[in-house]
Write an enzyme that holds these catalytic residues in place. Structure first.
Site, PDB file in Angstrom:
ATOM      1  N   ARG A 294       0.858  -1.143  -0.078  1.00 50.63           N
ATOM      2  CA  ARG A 294      -0.076   0.065   0.050  1.00 50.63           C
ATOM      3  C   ARG A 294       0.846   1.029   0.068  1.00 50.63           C
ATOM      4  NH1 ARG A 294      -3.368  -3.055  -1.386  1.00 50.63           N
ATOM      5  NH2 ARG A 294      -5.317  -3.537  -0.463  1.00 50.63           N
TER       6      ARG A 294
ATOM      7  N   GLU B 148      -3.377   7.330  -4.553  1.00 53.43           N
ATOM      8  CA  GLU B 148      -3.908   6.971  -5.800  1.00 53.43           C
ATOM      9  C   GLU B 148      -5.501   7.199  -6.106  1.00 53.43           C
ATOM     10  OE1 GLU B 148      -2.425   2.891  -4.930  1.00 53.43           O
ATOM     11  OE2 GLU B 148      -4.391   2.164  -5.224  1.00 53.43           O
TER      12      GLU B 148
ATOM     13  N   HIS C 252      -1.319   0.164  -9.957  1.00 53.74           N
ATOM     14  CA  HIS C 252      -2.041  -0.931  -8.971  1.00 53.74           C
ATOM     15  C   HIS C 252      -2.837  -2.080  -9.612  1.00 53.74           C
ATOM     16  CE1 HIS C 252      -3.829  -1.361  -4.748  1.00 53.74           C
ATOM     17  NE2 HIS C 252      -3.565  -2.571  -4.974  1.00 53.74           N
TER      18      HIS C 252
HETATM   19  C1  GLV Z   1      -4.727  -5.431  -3.891  1.00 54.89           C
HETATM   20  O1  GLV Z   1      -3.979  -4.583  -3.603  1.00 54.89           O
HETATM   21  C2  GLV Z   1      -5.218  -6.357  -3.147  1.00 54.89           C
HETATM   22  O2  GLV Z   1      -5.299  -6.149  -1.638  1.00 54.89           O
HETATM   23  O3  GLV Z   1      -6.067  -7.229  -3.528  1.00 54.89           O
END
Ligand code: GLV
Length: 345
Positions: free
Chosen positions: A242, A271, A289
């Site tokens: 994160r 983001e 991401h």
């Molecule tokens: C992606 O970041 C997730 O947590 O699945």
């Protein structure tokens, strides 16, 4: 006659082939276009539904649950669930679930791809070539850092961390160090090929450091200027966890001034906004991401969210045999304490 089936809201377009069959069991409210829901709109959407399938972009807390009297389950499509206030969900007797396991290998692949792209300057090289600069070639053009035989550090040694360790140790002959809240059993360490290290030793010794730890109050800006100063100036940092784990301004400063060689980022604190300080740098690889973004894995994630939702609603058998519940004990205890039978179908 009114439809007696549970009402389920899906917050974003997901994978139709997995979502549409739900119509046979529930009254389904889908979302046709990608939507940036406001906090108020989320509260509005949750009012009057029995379950919701949501993504990491939807933040659910006490304010969104306030009028959601029928709500029994929030099925989060994603393994991380820092978008959910789990205490508030539990207090409201709302079951929550995530999608672990099915995305482990795909996300470990992306972590390794970012590591390699950053260390070997892949995207920078491609930009240089497309800019027509190959004519300026010299023997020292795009010198990067080796991956094979180097030291790989992993911060956060859950399932994805272990997948990255296996790739490093067994695929690339790397020495693999890790740091985690709890040490792995010796047999697991041997199987994934990793050795435990204290955080400072991990920072100091890693040639490539991959962040895969959960985002919590304790991990907020864990990788700040002082942590970055402990790393080798030749090192690569990869973040697939994160954005908030890294102080991005400190990272951009270290990258701009040669105190860190390169970075690969898939996640950002604000983001979908990315800091201009990062966008301006040549030595950072930026992806939007996409850790779990392969078609097979995204299908499996949505299917797991559906399975959790149906189990929690009691549609597919005895509630709540959810494959990956986050808060079953606490939510069910809150239901029992409040005597709220309306949530037990
Ligand atoms: C992606 O970041 C997730 O947590 O699945």
């Amino acid at each position: 006659m009114a439809d007696a089936r549970p009402v389920v809201w899906v917050s974003q377009p997901l994978i139709d082939a997995v979502i549409e069959p739900l119509r046979a069991q529930v009254e389904l409210i889908t979302t046709d276009a990608v939507t940036a829901w406001t906090q108020e709109q989320l509260a509005e959407r949750l009012r009057g539904v029995d379950g919701a399938i949501i993504t990491l972009n939807e933040r659910i807390g006490a304010a969104q649950l306030a009028g959601a009297d029928r709500l029994q389950v929030i099925a989060n499509v994603g393994v991380g669930y820092n978008n959910l206030d789990v205490d508030a969900l539990s207090a409201a007797g709302v079951l929550a679930s995530n999608t672990p396991d099915v995305l482990t290998e795909t996300t470990a692949d992306l972590g390794f791809a970012l590591l390699m792209a950053a260390a070997r300057r892949i995207t920078e090289s491609e930009r240089w070539l497309r800019d027509g600069q190959w004519g300026q070639w010299s023997f020292q053009t795009m010198l990067g850092a080796d991956i094979h035989g180097s030291t790989l550090g992993i911060l956060g040694m859950g399932r994805i961390g272990q997948g990255i360790a296996r790739r490093g140790a067994h695929g690339f002959g790397m020495r693999v160090l890790y740091h985690n809240r709890s040490r792995l059993p010796a047999a697991t360490e041997a199987e994934v090929g990793a050795q435990y290290a204290e955080l400072d030793a991990l920072l100091a010794q890693s040639d490539h450091l991959v962040l895969v730890l959960p985002y919590t109050a304790a991990s907020h800006h864990l990788i700040n200027a002082s942590a970055l100063a402990k790393m080798k100036p030749t090192a690569t940092l990869v973040n697939i966890a994160r954005g908030g784990i890294v102080d991005e301004l400190a990272l951009a400063d270290a990258l701009a001034h040669g105190r860190l060689a390169a970075a690969g980022l898939d996640v950002y604190e604000g983001e979908p906004q990315v800091r201009p300080e990062l966008l301006a740098l040549r030595n950072v690889v930026l992806t939007p991401h996409i850790g779990s973004a392969s078609l097979g894995t995204r299908k499996a994630m949505v299917q797991l969210a559906v399975d959790n939702l149906l189990a929690a609603l009691g549609v597919a058998g005895e509630a709540p045999r959810m494959p990956s519940a986050i808060n079953a004990d606490a939510a069910l205890a809150a239901r029992a304490a409040s005597g709220d039978e309306s949530k037990k179908r």
